[in-house]
Design an enzyme around this catalytic site. Structure first.
Site, mmCIF file in Angstrom:
data_model
loop_
_atom_site.group_PDB
_atom_site.id
_atom_site.type_symbol
_atom_site.label_atom_id
_atom_site.label_comp_id
_atom_site.label_asym_id
_atom_site.label_seq_id
_atom_site.Cartn_x
_atom_site.Cartn_y
_atom_site.Cartn_z
ATOM 1 N N LYS A 190 0.852 -1.191 0.000
ATOM 2 C CA LYS A 190 0.000 0.000 0.000
ATOM 3 C C LYS A 190 0.885 1.237 0.000
ATOM 4 O O LYS A 190 1.685 1.451 0.904
ATOM 5 C CB LYS A 190 -0.923 0.038 1.229
ATOM 6 C CG LYS A 190 -1.965 1.149 1.081
ATOM 7 C CD LYS A 190 -2.603 1.577 2.372
ATOM 8 C CE LYS A 190 -1.837 2.580 3.164
ATOM 9 N NZ LYS A 190 -1.600 3.890 2.516
ATOM 10 N N GLY A 243 7.125 4.398 8.377
ATOM 11 C CA GLY A 243 6.319 5.604 8.593
ATOM 12 C C GLY A 243 6.588 6.164 9.977
ATOM 13 O O GLY A 243 7.644 5.916 10.569
ATOM 14 N N SER A 244 5.618 6.883 10.508
ATOM 15 C CA SER A 244 5.835 7.582 11.779
ATOM 16 C C SER A 244 5.804 6.606 12.960
ATOM 17 O O SER A 244 5.203 5.529 12.880
ATOM 18 C CB SER A 244 4.748 8.636 11.959
ATOM 19 O OG SER A 244 3.490 8.005 11.966
ATOM 20 N N THR A 245 6.409 7.032 14.046
ATOM 21 C CA THR A 245 6.430 6.210 15.262
ATOM 22 C C THR A 245 5.008 6.000 15.787
ATOM 23 O O THR A 245 4.651 4.890 16.207
ATOM 24 C CB THR A 245 7.339 6.879 16.312
ATOM 25 O OG1 THR A 245 8.681 6.801 15.816
ATOM 26 C CG2 THR A 245 7.264 6.205 17.665
ATOM 27 N N GLY A 248 3.376 3.413 13.684
ATOM 28 C CA GLY A 248 4.082 2.145 13.911
ATOM 29 C C GLY A 248 3.544 1.443 15.152
ATOM 30 O O GLY A 248 3.308 0.227 15.149
ATOM 31 N N GLU A 265 9.893 0.503 10.541
ATOM 32 C CA GLU A 265 10.949 1.501 10.307
ATOM 33 C C GLU A 265 10.302 2.846 10.573
ATOM 34 O O GLU A 265 9.504 3.326 9.777
ATOM 35 C CB GLU A 265 11.437 1.443 8.853
ATOM 36 C CG GLU A 265 12.129 0.156 8.464
ATOM 37 C CD GLU A 265 13.557 0.075 8.971
ATOM 38 O OE1 GLU A 265 14.047 1.052 9.581
ATOM 39 O OE2 GLU A 265 14.178 -0.969 8.771
ATOM 40 N N GLU A 401 10.266 14.995 16.009
ATOM 41 C CA GLU A 401 10.650 14.912 14.604
ATOM 42 C C GLU A 401 9.884 15.973 13.802
ATOM 43 O O GLU A 401 8.651 15.959 13.778
ATOM 44 C CB GLU A 401 10.334 13.514 14.066
ATOM 45 C CG GLU A 401 10.867 13.286 12.672
ATOM 46 C CD GLU A 401 10.488 11.915 12.115
ATOM 47 O OE1 GLU A 401 9.324 11.516 12.269
ATOM 48 O OE2 GLU A 401 11.363 11.268 11.509
#
Ligand code: NAD
Length: 501
Positions: A190, A243-245, A248, A265, A401
Protein backbone atom coordinates in the site's frame (compact mmCIF):
# COMPACT_ATOMS: atom_id res chain seq x y z
CA UNK A 1 -19.27 8.81 -14.76
CA UNK A 2 -16.59 6.49 -13.43
CA UNK A 3 -12.90 7.33 -13.63
CA UNK A 4 -11.02 5.76 -16.58
CA UNK A 5 -8.21 3.36 -15.68
CA UNK A 6 -5.55 5.49 -17.38
CA UNK A 7 -5.10 9.22 -17.67
CA UNK A 8 -2.78 10.96 -20.17
CA UNK A 9 -0.15 13.15 -18.51
CA UNK A 10 2.29 15.71 -19.90
CA UNK A 11 4.98 16.61 -17.35
CA UNK A 12 6.43 20.16 -17.13
CA UNK A 13 9.57 18.83 -18.92
CA UNK A 14 7.45 17.68 -21.88
CA UNK A 15 7.49 13.94 -21.11
CA UNK A 16 4.16 12.25 -21.95
CA UNK A 17 2.86 9.01 -20.50
CA UNK A 18 -0.25 7.13 -19.42
CA UNK A 19 -0.77 7.23 -15.67
CA UNK A 20 -2.61 4.16 -14.35
CA UNK A 21 -5.33 5.10 -11.88
CA UNK A 22 -6.61 1.66 -10.83
CA UNK A 23 -5.60 -0.79 -8.14
CA UNK A 24 -2.90 -3.17 -9.43
CA UNK A 25 -4.19 -6.59 -8.35
CA UNK A 26 -3.50 -9.95 -10.01
CA UNK A 27 -1.51 -8.24 -12.80
CA UNK A 28 -4.45 -6.03 -13.83
CA UNK A 29 -5.39 -2.43 -13.09
CA UNK A 30 -8.93 -2.51 -11.77
CA UNK A 31 -11.51 -0.12 -10.34
CA UNK A 32 -12.13 -0.30 -6.61
CA UNK A 33 -15.30 -2.23 -5.79
CA UNK A 34 -17.06 0.79 -4.27
CA UNK A 35 -15.72 3.03 -7.06
CA UNK A 36 -14.25 5.50 -4.55
CA UNK A 37 -11.42 7.75 -5.72
CA UNK A 38 -9.10 10.40 -4.30
CA UNK A 39 -6.91 13.20 -5.66
CA UNK A 40 -3.15 13.37 -5.60
CA UNK A 41 -1.85 16.94 -5.26
CA UNK A 42 1.23 18.52 -6.85
CA UNK A 43 3.42 19.90 -4.02
CA UNK A 44 4.85 22.67 -6.21
CA UNK A 45 1.54 24.15 -7.28
CA UNK A 46 -1.17 22.82 -4.96
CA UNK A 47 -3.06 21.62 -8.07
CA UNK A 48 -4.38 18.09 -8.74
CA UNK A 49 -1.83 15.83 -10.47
CA UNK A 50 -4.25 12.91 -10.98
CA UNK A 51 -7.20 11.10 -9.42
CA UNK A 52 -6.84 7.44 -8.49
CA UNK A 53 -9.03 4.61 -7.21
CA UNK A 54 -9.07 4.10 -3.45
CA UNK A 55 -8.85 0.61 -1.92
CA UNK A 56 -11.28 -0.23 0.88
CA UNK A 57 -11.69 -3.44 2.94
CA UNK A 58 -13.21 -5.52 0.13
CA UNK A 59 -10.42 -4.52 -2.29
CA UNK A 60 -7.76 -5.46 0.25
CA UNK A 61 -9.54 -8.78 0.76
CA UNK A 62 -9.53 -9.42 -3.00
CA UNK A 63 -5.81 -8.57 -3.24
CA UNK A 64 -4.99 -10.90 -0.33
CA UNK A 65 -6.97 -13.74 -1.93
CA UNK A 66 -5.14 -13.25 -5.25
CA UNK A 67 -1.81 -13.26 -3.44
CA UNK A 68 -2.81 -16.41 -1.57
CA UNK A 69 -3.57 -18.20 -4.86
CA UNK A 70 -0.23 -17.11 -6.32
CA UNK A 71 1.88 -18.23 -3.35
CA UNK A 72 2.18 -22.02 -3.96
CA UNK A 73 3.51 -21.66 -7.54
CA UNK A 74 5.75 -18.71 -6.65
CA UNK A 75 7.29 -20.70 -3.79
CA UNK A 76 8.04 -23.55 -6.19
CA UNK A 77 10.01 -21.34 -8.57
CA UNK A 78 13.79 -21.67 -8.29
CA UNK A 79 15.77 -18.89 -6.67
CA UNK A 80 17.56 -18.38 -9.98
CA UNK A 81 14.24 -17.75 -11.74
CA UNK A 82 13.13 -15.27 -9.07
CA UNK A 83 16.49 -13.51 -9.32
CA UNK A 84 16.17 -13.19 -13.09
CA UNK A 85 12.79 -11.51 -12.72
CA UNK A 86 14.12 -9.07 -10.13
CA UNK A 87 17.05 -8.25 -12.40
CA UNK A 88 14.62 -7.51 -15.22
CA UNK A 89 12.91 -4.90 -13.03
CA UNK A 90 16.33 -3.33 -12.40
CA UNK A 91 17.03 -3.37 -16.17
CA UNK A 92 13.73 -1.64 -16.95
CA UNK A 93 14.35 1.07 -14.36
CA UNK A 94 17.90 1.55 -15.59
CA UNK A 95 16.91 1.85 -19.25
CA UNK A 96 14.35 4.53 -18.39
CA UNK A 97 16.06 6.09 -15.38
CA UNK A 98 15.25 9.67 -16.34
CA UNK A 99 11.60 8.87 -17.11
CA UNK A 100 11.02 7.26 -13.71
CA UNK A 101 12.95 10.10 -12.07
CA UNK A 102 10.64 12.62 -13.74
CA UNK A 103 7.51 10.78 -12.59
CA UNK A 104 8.87 10.52 -9.04
CA UNK A 105 9.71 14.25 -9.04
CA UNK A 106 6.22 15.14 -10.26
CA UNK A 107 4.52 12.90 -7.70
CA UNK A 108 6.51 14.02 -4.65
CA UNK A 109 7.94 17.49 -5.44
CA UNK A 110 11.59 16.35 -5.38
CA UNK A 111 14.01 18.06 -7.69
CA UNK A 112 14.34 15.92 -10.82
CA UNK A 113 18.11 16.09 -11.47
CA UNK A 114 19.46 16.67 -7.96
CA UNK A 115 17.20 14.27 -6.10
CA UNK A 116 14.69 12.04 -7.90
CA UNK A 117 17.04 10.29 -10.35
CA UNK A 118 19.31 9.34 -7.44
CA UNK A 119 16.32 7.64 -5.86
CA UNK A 120 15.87 5.62 -9.06
CA UNK A 121 19.55 4.61 -8.89
CA UNK A 122 18.91 3.34 -5.37
CA UNK A 123 15.91 1.32 -6.58
CA UNK A 124 18.04 -0.22 -9.35
CA UNK A 125 20.79 -1.16 -6.86
CA UNK A 126 18.24 -2.62 -4.48
CA UNK A 127 16.56 -4.86 -7.09
CA UNK A 128 19.98 -6.00 -8.39
CA UNK A 129 21.33 -6.68 -4.92
CA UNK A 130 18.38 -8.83 -3.89
CA UNK A 131 18.27 -10.52 -7.31
CA UNK A 132 21.71 -11.80 -6.31
CA UNK A 133 20.39 -13.15 -3.02
CA UNK A 134 17.39 -15.00 -4.49
CA UNK A 135 19.39 -18.22 -5.10
CA UNK A 136 21.40 -17.92 -1.87
CA UNK A 137 18.69 -18.34 0.73
CA UNK A 138 20.10 -21.28 2.65
CA UNK A 139 19.69 -22.90 6.05
CA UNK A 140 22.14 -24.66 8.37
CA UNK A 141 23.10 -28.21 9.25
CA UNK A 142 23.19 -28.64 13.03
CA UNK A 143 25.34 -31.55 14.18
CA UNK A 144 25.56 -32.80 17.72
CA UNK A 145 24.59 -36.46 17.97
CA UNK A 146 25.82 -38.91 15.26
CA UNK A 147 22.40 -40.57 15.51
CA UNK A 148 20.64 -37.41 14.47
CA UNK A 149 20.81 -35.16 11.44
CA UNK A 150 19.15 -31.78 11.90
CA UNK A 151 18.93 -28.99 9.42
CA UNK A 152 17.00 -25.77 8.87
CA UNK A 153 15.17 -24.60 5.79
CA UNK A 154 14.64 -20.85 5.41
CA UNK A 155 11.10 -20.69 4.11
CA UNK A 156 9.27 -17.61 2.88
CA UNK A 157 6.89 -16.14 5.45
CA UNK A 158 4.00 -16.13 2.97
CA UNK A 159 1.64 -13.21 2.35
CA UNK A 160 3.26 -9.90 3.23
CA UNK A 161 1.46 -6.58 3.68
CA UNK A 162 3.81 -3.66 3.03
CA UNK A 163 2.93 -0.08 3.97
CA UNK A 164 5.17 2.76 2.79
CA UNK A 165 5.45 6.53 3.37
CA UNK A 166 5.65 9.43 0.89
CA UNK A 167 9.21 10.69 1.38
CA UNK A 168 10.80 8.15 -0.99
CA UNK A 169 7.78 6.52 -2.68
CA UNK A 170 9.79 4.35 -5.08
CA UNK A 171 12.89 3.72 -2.96
CA UNK A 172 10.96 2.71 0.17
CA UNK A 173 8.81 0.39 -1.98
CA UNK A 174 11.94 -1.15 -3.54
CA UNK A 175 13.52 -1.73 -0.11
CA UNK A 176 10.43 -3.74 0.77
CA UNK A 177 9.51 -5.49 -2.48
CA UNK A 178 12.96 -6.72 -3.55
CA UNK A 179 13.93 -8.75 -0.43
CA UNK A 180 10.39 -10.08 0.11
CA UNK A 181 10.18 -11.37 -3.49
CA UNK A 182 13.76 -12.68 -3.49
CA UNK A 183 12.87 -14.81 -0.46
CA UNK A 184 9.77 -16.25 -2.19
CA UNK A 185 6.95 -14.24 -0.58
CA UNK A 186 3.91 -12.68 -2.26
CA UNK A 187 3.14 -9.05 -1.56
CA UNK A 188 0.37 -6.47 -1.23
CA UNK A 189 2.01 -3.04 -1.07
CA UNK A 190 0.00 0.00 0.00
CA UNK A 191 1.50 3.30 -1.11
CA UNK A 192 1.03 6.57 0.76
CA UNK A 193 -2.18 8.41 -0.05
CA UNK A 194 0.01 11.49 -0.59
CA UNK A 195 2.18 9.91 -3.34
CA UNK A 196 0.26 7.06 -5.01
CA UNK A 197 1.28 7.80 -8.62
CA UNK A 198 4.87 6.71 -9.28
CA UNK A 199 4.45 3.16 -7.95
CA UNK A 200 1.37 2.65 -10.16
CA UNK A 201 3.62 3.42 -13.14
CA UNK A 202 6.22 0.96 -11.81
CA UNK A 203 3.47 -1.65 -11.26
CA UNK A 204 3.20 -2.08 -15.04
CA UNK A 205 6.74 -3.46 -15.05
CA UNK A 206 5.93 -6.47 -12.89
CA UNK A 207 3.49 -7.75 -15.49
CA UNK A 208 5.73 -6.74 -18.38
CA UNK A 209 8.81 -8.67 -17.19
CA UNK A 210 6.80 -11.80 -16.37
CA UNK A 211 5.96 -11.89 -12.66
CA UNK A 212 3.03 -14.34 -12.28
CA UNK A 213 -0.36 -12.76 -11.51
CA UNK A 214 -0.97 -12.13 -7.81
CA UNK A 215 2.68 -12.15 -6.70
CA UNK A 216 2.95 -8.34 -6.59
CA UNK A 217 -0.15 -6.26 -5.85
CA UNK A 218 0.07 -2.48 -5.46
CA UNK A 219 -2.87 -0.57 -4.04
CA UNK A 220 -3.60 3.11 -3.34
CA UNK A 221 -5.54 4.08 -0.25
CA UNK A 222 -5.62 5.71 3.15
CA UNK A 223 -3.93 4.33 6.24
CA UNK A 224 -6.99 4.23 8.46
CA UNK A 225 -8.93 2.18 5.87
CA UNK A 226 -6.73 0.20 3.43
CA UNK A 227 -3.65 0.15 5.72
CA UNK A 228 -5.73 -0.95 8.66
CA UNK A 229 -7.56 -3.61 6.60
CA UNK A 230 -4.21 -5.08 5.55
CA UNK A 231 -2.94 -5.06 9.15
CA UNK A 232 -6.11 -6.77 10.44
CA UNK A 233 -6.45 -9.31 7.63
CA UNK A 234 -6.25 -12.85 9.08
CA UNK A 235 -4.52 -14.29 6.00
CA UNK A 236 -1.67 -11.74 5.99
CA UNK A 237 1.34 -13.24 7.76
CA UNK A 238 3.48 -10.17 8.20
CA UNK A 239 3.32 -6.36 8.02
CA UNK A 240 6.42 -4.46 6.97
CA UNK A 241 5.84 -0.79 7.72
CA UNK A 242 7.78 2.41 7.20
CA UNK A 243 6.32 5.60 8.59
CA UNK A 244 5.84 7.58 11.78
CA UNK A 245 6.43 6.21 15.26
CA UNK A 246 2.80 6.92 16.25
CA UNK A 247 1.39 4.80 13.39
CA UNK A 248 4.08 2.15 13.91
CA UNK A 249 2.80 1.62 17.48
CA UNK A 250 -0.77 1.38 16.21
CA UNK A 251 0.22 -1.21 13.62
CA UNK A 252 2.03 -3.30 16.21
CA UNK A 253 -1.08 -3.29 18.43
CA UNK A 254 -3.47 -4.14 15.57
CA UNK A 255 -1.18 -6.87 14.20
CA UNK A 256 -1.06 -8.50 17.64
CA UNK A 257 -4.68 -9.72 17.30
CA UNK A 258 -3.69 -12.14 14.54
CA UNK A 259 -0.12 -12.51 15.87
CA UNK A 260 1.48 -11.20 12.71
CA UNK A 261 5.16 -10.58 12.46
CA UNK A 262 5.96 -6.89 12.12
CA UNK A 263 8.96 -4.89 11.08
CA UNK A 264 8.71 -1.18 11.79
CA UNK A 265 10.95 1.50 10.31
CA UNK A 266 9.83 4.61 12.14
CA UNK A 267 10.81 8.17 12.99
CA UNK A 268 14.12 9.67 13.99
CA UNK A 269 15.82 12.71 15.48
CA UNK A 270 19.36 11.80 14.58
CA UNK A 271 22.28 13.60 16.23
CA UNK A 272 25.55 14.67 14.60
CA UNK A 273 28.53 15.20 16.91
CA UNK A 274 31.37 17.43 15.76
CA UNK A 275 34.47 17.13 17.97
CA UNK A 276 37.14 19.80 18.31
CA UNK A 277 39.51 17.87 16.01
CA UNK A 278 36.96 17.43 13.17
CA UNK A 279 37.66 18.58 9.63
CA UNK A 280 35.16 21.40 9.75
CA UNK A 281 34.66 21.89 6.02
CA UNK A 282 33.79 18.18 5.67
CA UNK A 283 31.43 18.28 8.65
CA UNK A 284 29.64 21.30 7.16
CA UNK A 285 29.09 19.64 3.77
CA UNK A 286 27.78 16.38 5.26
CA UNK A 287 25.63 18.24 7.81
CA UNK A 288 23.92 20.19 5.02
CA UNK A 289 23.39 17.09 2.86
CA UNK A 290 21.93 15.22 5.83
CA UNK A 291 19.26 17.79 6.66
CA UNK A 292 18.58 19.90 3.58
CA UNK A 293 18.39 17.26 0.84
CA UNK A 294 14.98 15.75 0.07
CA UNK A 295 13.60 18.90 1.78
CA UNK A 296 14.65 17.43 5.13
CA UNK A 297 12.07 14.67 4.68
CA UNK A 298 14.60 11.99 5.63
CA UNK A 299 14.01 9.64 8.55
CA UNK A 300 17.77 9.61 9.28
CA UNK A 301 18.17 13.40 8.81
CA UNK A 302 20.86 14.82 11.12
CA UNK A 303 18.34 17.22 12.59
CA UNK A 304 20.34 17.87 15.79
CA UNK A 305 23.95 18.99 15.58
CA UNK A 306 26.22 19.17 18.62
CA UNK A 307 29.48 21.07 18.10
CA UNK A 308 32.46 21.33 20.45
CA UNK A 309 32.46 24.77 22.07
CA UNK A 310 35.85 25.64 20.50
CA UNK A 311 34.43 25.29 16.96
CA UNK A 312 30.81 26.31 17.63
CA UNK A 313 30.75 29.91 16.31
CA UNK A 314 32.81 29.11 13.22
CA UNK A 315 30.67 26.03 12.43
CA UNK A 316 27.38 27.95 12.78
CA UNK A 317 28.55 30.79 10.54
CA UNK A 318 30.02 28.48 7.90
CA UNK A 319 26.94 26.22 7.81
CA UNK A 320 24.71 29.26 7.23
CA UNK A 321 26.99 30.48 4.39
CA UNK A 322 27.16 27.00 2.84
CA UNK A 323 23.38 26.40 2.90
CA UNK A 324 22.68 29.92 1.59
CA UNK A 325 25.02 29.47 -1.37
CA UNK A 326 24.42 25.80 -2.26
CA UNK A 327 20.84 24.95 -1.31
CA UNK A 328 18.69 27.02 -3.65
CA UNK A 329 14.94 26.47 -3.57
CA UNK A 330 12.87 25.96 -6.66
CA UNK A 331 10.56 23.91 -8.83
CA UNK A 332 11.22 20.24 -9.61
CA UNK A 333 12.59 20.68 -13.14
CA UNK A 334 14.77 23.73 -12.31
CA UNK A 335 18.38 22.55 -12.87
CA UNK A 336 19.97 24.86 -10.29
CA UNK A 337 17.77 23.90 -7.37
CA UNK A 338 18.13 21.37 -4.62
CA UNK A 339 15.42 22.16 -2.07
CA UNK A 340 11.88 21.60 -3.34
CA UNK A 341 8.52 22.01 -1.63
CA UNK A 342 7.34 19.94 1.34
CA UNK A 343 5.22 17.07 0.10
CA UNK A 344 1.81 18.32 1.29
CA UNK A 345 -0.03 21.25 2.80
CA UNK A 346 -0.34 19.27 6.02
CA UNK A 347 3.44 18.77 6.31
CA UNK A 348 4.04 22.39 5.33
CA UNK A 349 1.67 23.64 8.06
CA UNK A 350 3.15 21.26 10.62
CA UNK A 351 6.68 22.57 9.94
CA UNK A 352 5.56 26.21 10.13
CA UNK A 353 4.07 25.40 13.54
CA UNK A 354 7.42 23.99 14.68
CA UNK A 355 9.19 27.13 13.45
CA UNK A 356 6.91 29.19 15.71
CA UNK A 357 7.44 26.78 18.60
CA UNK A 358 11.24 27.05 18.19
CA UNK A 359 11.11 30.84 18.24
CA UNK A 360 8.82 30.84 21.30
CA UNK A 361 11.12 28.40 23.07
CA UNK A 362 13.98 30.87 22.64
CA UNK A 363 16.06 29.19 19.91
CA UNK A 364 18.11 31.64 17.84
CA UNK A 365 17.14 31.72 14.12
CA UNK A 366 20.35 31.87 12.08
CA UNK A 367 18.68 31.21 8.71
CA UNK A 368 15.16 30.92 7.27
CA UNK A 369 12.48 30.30 9.86
CA UNK A 370 9.58 31.05 7.52
CA UNK A 371 7.63 30.11 4.41
CA UNK A 372 9.15 30.97 1.03
CA UNK A 373 6.76 33.36 -0.72
CA UNK A 374 9.03 34.37 -3.62
CA UNK A 375 7.27 34.51 -7.03
CA UNK A 376 5.76 31.24 -8.22
CA UNK A 377 7.04 29.39 -5.16
CA UNK A 378 4.27 31.05 -3.15
CA UNK A 379 1.74 28.66 -4.77
CA UNK A 380 3.55 25.54 -3.48
CA UNK A 381 4.46 24.19 -0.07
CA UNK A 382 7.93 25.79 0.18
CA UNK A 383 9.63 26.35 3.56
CA UNK A 384 13.00 28.14 3.65
CA UNK A 385 15.96 26.05 4.85
CA UNK A 386 16.11 26.86 8.56
CA UNK A 387 18.95 26.80 11.07
CA UNK A 388 18.24 27.20 14.79
CA UNK A 389 21.16 27.69 17.20
CA UNK A 390 21.63 27.73 21.00
CA UNK A 391 18.94 25.09 21.52
CA UNK A 392 18.35 23.26 24.83
CA UNK A 393 17.56 19.52 25.25
CA UNK A 394 14.13 20.25 26.72
CA UNK A 395 12.91 22.17 23.65
CA UNK A 396 10.23 20.53 21.50
CA UNK A 397 12.22 21.33 18.35
CA UNK A 398 15.02 19.19 19.82
CA UNK A 399 12.84 16.31 21.02
CA UNK A 400 10.27 15.95 18.23
CA UNK A 401 10.65 14.91 14.60
CA UNK A 402 9.94 17.95 12.38
CA UNK A 403 10.61 16.18 9.05
CA UNK A 404 11.54 19.30 7.14
CA UNK A 405 14.65 21.38 6.25
CA UNK A 406 15.09 22.49 9.88
CA UNK A 407 18.19 21.85 11.98
CA UNK A 408 18.95 22.67 15.63
CA UNK A 409 22.51 23.32 16.84
CA UNK A 410 23.95 23.33 20.37
CA UNK A 411 27.45 23.19 21.89
CA UNK A 412 29.15 20.69 24.19
CA UNK A 413 32.39 20.78 26.16
CA UNK A 414 33.45 17.10 26.42
CA UNK A 415 32.72 13.69 24.84
CA UNK A 416 30.58 12.45 27.75
CA UNK A 417 28.34 15.48 27.47
CA UNK A 418 28.09 14.98 23.69
CA UNK A 419 26.93 11.38 24.17
CA UNK A 420 24.41 12.43 26.81
CA UNK A 421 22.96 15.05 24.45
CA UNK A 422 22.94 12.62 21.52
CA UNK A 423 20.96 10.05 23.54
CA UNK A 424 18.44 12.50 25.01
CA UNK A 425 15.42 11.68 22.78
CA UNK A 426 13.01 8.74 22.48
CA UNK A 427 14.45 8.00 19.02
CA UNK A 428 17.43 5.88 18.05
CA UNK A 429 17.64 5.64 14.29
CA UNK A 430 21.01 7.06 13.20
CA UNK A 431 23.90 9.24 14.37
CA UNK A 432 27.11 10.68 13.00
CA UNK A 433 30.44 11.64 14.51
CA UNK A 434 33.10 13.88 13.02
CA UNK A 435 36.62 13.47 14.40
CA UNK A 436 40.14 12.47 13.36
CA UNK A 437 40.61 10.48 16.57
CA UNK A 438 39.93 6.82 15.70
CA UNK A 439 39.74 5.65 19.30
CA UNK A 440 37.27 8.37 20.26
CA UNK A 441 35.20 7.71 17.14
CA UNK A 442 34.76 3.99 17.78
CA UNK A 443 34.22 4.32 21.50
CA UNK A 444 31.58 7.03 20.98
CA UNK A 445 29.92 4.93 18.24
CA UNK A 446 29.56 2.15 20.83
CA UNK A 447 27.89 4.49 23.35
CA UNK A 448 25.36 6.08 21.04
CA UNK A 449 21.88 4.57 21.20
CA UNK A 450 21.06 4.13 17.51
CA UNK A 451 20.77 1.47 14.83
CA UNK A 452 23.35 3.16 12.60
CA UNK A 453 26.40 5.37 13.18
CA UNK A 454 28.29 7.21 10.47
CA UNK A 455 31.88 8.25 11.21
CA UNK A 456 32.95 11.27 9.16
CA UNK A 457 29.92 11.14 6.86
CA UNK A 458 26.15 11.23 7.13
CA UNK A 459 23.26 9.58 5.35
CA UNK A 460 25.36 7.75 2.76
CA UNK A 461 23.49 4.49 3.25
CA UNK A 462 24.08 1.49 1.01
CA UNK A 463 21.74 -1.34 0.00
CA UNK A 464 24.31 -3.89 1.24
CA UNK A 465 24.36 -2.44 4.79
CA UNK A 466 21.52 -2.95 7.31
CA UNK A 467 19.26 -0.02 8.01
CA UNK A 468 16.96 0.39 11.01
CA UNK A 469 16.51 1.79 14.46
CA UNK A 470 16.47 1.10 18.19
CA UNK A 471 14.30 2.65 20.93
CA UNK A 472 11.18 4.19 19.35
CA UNK A 473 12.70 4.32 15.87
CA UNK A 474 11.60 0.81 15.05
CA UNK A 475 11.93 -2.93 15.10
CA UNK A 476 13.92 -5.03 12.63
CA UNK A 477 16.23 -4.10 9.78
CA UNK A 478 15.95 -3.45 6.06
CA UNK A 479 18.67 -3.82 3.42
CA UNK A 480 21.65 -6.13 3.40
CA UNK A 481 21.49 -9.78 4.41
CA UNK A 482 19.74 -8.71 7.63
CA UNK A 483 16.90 -7.27 5.53
CA UNK A 484 16.51 -10.55 3.67
CA UNK A 485 16.33 -12.46 6.98
CA UNK A 486 13.22 -10.44 7.87
CA UNK A 487 11.36 -12.23 5.05
CA UNK A 488 12.19 -15.84 5.87
CA UNK A 489 11.53 -18.13 8.81
CA UNK A 490 13.57 -21.16 9.80
CA UNK A 491 11.95 -24.58 9.82
CA UNK A 492 13.88 -27.25 11.76
CA UNK A 493 13.94 -30.77 10.30
CA UNK A 494 15.03 -33.61 12.65
CA UNK A 495 16.17 -36.86 11.01
CA UNK A 496 16.59 -39.96 13.17
CA UNK A 497 19.72 -41.76 11.98
CA UNK A 498 19.78 -44.62 14.46
CA UNK A 499 17.75 -44.29 17.64
CA UNK A 500 15.41 -47.29 17.62
CA UNK A 501 12.84 -47.60 20.41
P1 NAD B 1 2.65 7.88 8.41
O1 NAD B 1 2.96 7.06 9.61
O2 NAD B 1 1.64 8.94 8.54
O3 NAD B 1 2.18 6.97 7.20
C1 NAD B 1 2.98 5.92 6.70
C2 NAD B 1 2.10 4.92 5.98
O4 NAD B 1 1.24 4.33 6.95
C3 NAD B 1 1.19 5.53 4.91
O5 NAD B 1 1.09 4.64 3.83
C4 NAD B 1 -0.15 5.62 5.63
O6 NAD B 1 -1.26 5.58 4.77
C5 NAD B 1 -0.10 4.38 6.51
N1 NAD B 1 -1.00 4.42 7.67
C6 NAD B 1 -1.45 5.50 8.36
N2 NAD B 1 -2.29 5.12 9.33
C7 NAD B 1 -2.37 3.77 9.28
C8 NAD B 1 -3.08 2.79 10.03
N3 NAD B 1 -3.87 3.13 11.03
N4 NAD B 1 -2.92 1.48 9.71
C9 NAD B 1 -2.10 1.11 8.69
N5 NAD B 1 -1.43 2.00 7.93
C10 NAD B 1 -1.54 3.32 8.23
O7 NAD B 1 4.06 8.46 7.95
P2 NAD B 1 4.35 9.45 6.74
O8 NAD B 1 3.93 10.82 7.17
O9 NAD B 1 3.83 8.88 5.48
O10 NAD B 1 5.95 9.38 6.64
C11 NAD B 1 6.80 10.10 7.44
C12 NAD B 1 7.32 9.27 8.59
O11 NAD B 1 7.98 8.11 8.06
C13 NAD B 1 8.38 9.97 9.40
O12 NAD B 1 8.11 9.78 10.77
C14 NAD B 1 9.67 9.28 9.00
O13 NAD B 1 10.68 9.33 9.97
C15 NAD B 1 9.21 7.91 8.74
N6 NAD B 1 10.16 7.18 7.88
C16 NAD B 1 10.96 6.23 8.46
C17 NAD B 1 11.90 5.55 7.69
C18 NAD B 1 12.78 4.50 8.31
O14 NAD B 1 13.34 3.71 7.56
N7 NAD B 1 12.93 4.44 9.62
C19 NAD B 1 12.03 5.84 6.33
C20 NAD B 1 11.20 6.80 5.77
C21 NAD B 1 10.26 7.47 6.56
Amino acid sequence: MSLPLETEITLPNGVQFSQPTGLFINNEFIKSKAGKTFESINPSTGEVNATVYEALDEDVDYAVNCAEKALPEWKKLTGVARGLLLNKIADELEQNREFYGAVEAWDSGKNFKKNAVFDIDECISCFRYYAGWADKVTGKVIQNDPKKLAYTVHEPIGIIGQIVPWNYPMAMSSWKLAPALAAGNVVILKTSEITPLSMLVVAKLFKKVGFPAGVVNIISGYGASAGNALTRHPKVHKIAFTGSTAIGKLIQKTAADTMKLVTLECGGKSPMIIRQDAELDQAIKWAAIGIMSNQGQICTANSRIYVHESAYDEFCKSLVDHVKSKYKQGLMFDKDCIVGPQVSKMQHDKILKYLDIGKQEGAKVLLGGEKNTEGELSKGFFIKPTIFADVRPDMRIVQEEIFGPVVSIAKFSNDDEAIQLANCTQYGLAASIFTKDLVAAHSMAGKIESGMVWINSSNDEDVRIPFGGVKQSGIGRELGEYGLDMYTQAKAIHVNLGTRL
